[in-house]
Design an enzyme around this catalytic site. Structure first.
Site, mmCIF file in Angstrom:
data_model
loop_
_atom_site.group_PDB
_atom_site.id
_atom_site.type_symbol
_atom_site.label_atom_id
_atom_site.label_comp_id
_atom_site.label_asym_id
_atom_site.label_seq_id
_atom_site.Cartn_x
_atom_site.Cartn_y
_atom_site.Cartn_z
ATOM 1 N N GLY A 278 0.781 -1.318 0.070
ATOM 2 C CA GLY A 278 -0.100 0.017 0.081
ATOM 3 C C GLY A 278 0.871 1.136 0.032
ATOM 4 O O GLY A 278 1.813 1.433 1.050
ATOM 5 N N ASN B 28 -1.445 7.431 1.318
ATOM 6 C CA ASN B 28 -1.089 8.559 2.146
ATOM 7 C C ASN B 28 -0.045 7.745 3.191
ATOM 8 O O ASN B 28 1.123 8.459 3.721
ATOM 9 C CB ASN B 28 -2.046 9.017 2.974
ATOM 10 N N ILE B 29 -0.688 6.765 4.048
ATOM 11 C CA ILE B 29 0.221 6.178 5.158
ATOM 12 C C ILE B 29 1.420 5.632 4.565
ATOM 13 O O ILE B 29 2.551 5.787 5.003
ATOM 14 C CB ILE B 29 -0.317 5.176 6.006
ATOM 15 N N GLY B 30 1.410 4.772 3.602
ATOM 16 C CA GLY B 30 2.594 4.057 2.840
ATOM 17 C C GLY B 30 3.588 5.097 2.313
ATOM 18 O O GLY B 30 4.844 4.717 2.892
ATOM 19 N N ARG C 260 -15.846 2.071 9.933
ATOM 20 C CA ARG C 260 -14.642 1.290 9.808
ATOM 21 C C ARG C 260 -15.330 0.052 9.408
ATOM 22 O O ARG C 260 -14.715 -0.759 8.485
ATOM 23 C CB ARG C 260 -13.952 1.068 11.077
ATOM 24 N N ASN D 25 -12.044 -4.927 2.188
ATOM 25 C CA ASN D 25 -10.624 -5.099 2.965
ATOM 26 C C ASN D 25 -10.426 -6.225 3.108
ATOM 27 O O ASN D 25 -9.227 -6.711 3.160
ATOM 28 C CB ASN D 25 -10.207 -4.037 4.044
ATOM 29 N N HIS E 194 -9.778 -1.127 17.941
ATOM 30 C CA HIS E 194 -9.806 0.052 17.419
ATOM 31 C C HIS E 194 -10.929 0.764 17.129
ATOM 32 O O HIS E 194 -12.078 0.108 16.624
ATOM 33 C CB HIS E 194 -8.570 0.288 16.389
#
Ligand code: A3D
Length: 319
Positions: free
Chosen positions: A10, A13-15, A89, A96, A176
């Site tokens: 991935g 944005n985070i990757g 989520r 996912n 979470h």
């Protein structure tokens, strides 16, 4: 000694932020992977060019072929669809889960000895699905959520007390999301627990309740502001801290989504608990004492995660 190899599945944005942080910290060579061809290659090239200015020595590459992650020491998984405003989520579950299946198969084939950190939401269910598909030992597969949730709690507390973030420790348990369980009595300023700080009139129970709620809603608050995606700077910092604890055998005590086999009276589920993270992956699950209210909240959270895992199994049965 050869550098560590870190694969980032991935490259969104985070990757991209993960790759940047790993470069700056010189934690290891980075392979960015994504199904969106060009994205990992473009980000890797851009970041590699920043190394001339920043002066870091790691190789960065991008790929859309799992062969590129061969032999990775750490794999951080952010592949999937992020939450959009108004989307829970849990809405992400079906999409996912199938992403976790393909990523898990890639890891099984090319990086079976890696330490795997899952970030994709809904976190606790996705780390379970990823582990099932990858077939790695449970102690080598964890989920990142508690480090981020407790980071948010710490930040809000440091603002409340006007003290350094370095002197604030905070503790969250459970899944979470809405069912996360912040634990004020295990959260401190320089060792002074929050209930004592209330007695010392540094704050009030009402303010702590508000901060706890803001921590629970931490992700949604940022989604609401960004409008086109979810938080990525703090999530990336949190996942890198976990990777670093493993690669440098730091034996850090961190809240992670870890597999429970009897601890806390729970079996066969990934859920947020404090663990010792070192070269052995999850080296120990730390079982803290919970009072009746905390235990009830924690079990509610466990049941929420079990519900999601049950929903995944039902989706599978319908196929
Ligand atoms: P985003 O910027 O959309 O990046 C996700 C990337 O995954 C995209 O580049 C996609 O092309 C890629 N992708 C999709 N399917 C696949 C696949 N099958 N194989 C490989 N790559 C694929 O999202 P993001 O980086 O902002 O967030 C990534 C995930 O982290 C999302 O599921 C978020 O909900 C989750 N997240 C979790 C937390 C926690 O605290 C647990 C916090 C923030 C975000």
């Amino acid at each position: 000694m050869a550098r560590n190899k870190i694969a980032l599945i991935g490259s969104g944005n985070i990757g991209g932020t993960l790759a940047h942080l790993i470069g700056l910290k010189e934690l290891g060579d980075v392979v960015l992977f994504d199904i969106a061809d060009g994205l990992p290659q473009g980000k890797a090239l851009d970041l590699a060019q920043s190394s001339s200015v920043e002066g870091f020595n790691v190789n960065l590459g991008g790929a859309s072929d799992y062969g590129a992650i061969e032999g990775a020491d750490v794999v951080i998984v952010t592949a999937g669809v992020p939450r959009k405003p108004g989307m829970s989520r849990d809405d992400l579950l079906g999409i996912n889960t199938s992403v976790m299946r393909s990523v898990g198969e890639g890891i099984k084939k090319h990086a079976p000895d890696a330490f795997v950190v899952c970030v994709t939401n809904p976190l606790d269910a996705m780390v379970w699905a990823l582990r099932e598909a990858a077939g790695l030992p449970h102690n080598k597969v964890v989920g990142m959520a508690g480090v981020l949730d407790s980071a948010r709690f710490r930040y809000f507390l440091s603002q409340e007390f006007n003290v350094s973030i370095e002197d604030v420790t905070a503790f969250v348990l459970g899944g979470h999301g809405d069912s996360m369980v912040p634990l004020p009595r295990y959260s401190t300023v320089a060792g002074i627990p929050l209930p004592d700080l209330i007695k010392m009139k540094w704050t009030t129970q009402e303010r702590i309740d508000e901060i706890v709620q803001r921590t629970r809603d931490g992700g949604a608050e940022i989604v609401g502001l960004l409008k086109t995606g979810s938080a990525f700077y703090a999530p990336a910092s949190s996942a890198v801290a976990m990777a670093e604890a493993y690669l440098r055998d730091q034996k850090r005590v961190m809240p992670c989504a870890a597999y429970l086999s009897g601890e806390y009276g729970v079996d066969g589920v990934y859920v947020g608990v404090p663990v010792v993270l070192g070269a052995g992956g999850v080296e120990r699950v730390v079982e803290i004492g919970l009072d009746e209210t905390e235990k009830t909240s924690f079990m509610k959270s466990v049941h929420a995660v079990e519900g999601l895992i049950g929903a995944i199994k039902e989706l599978d049965a319908k196929k």
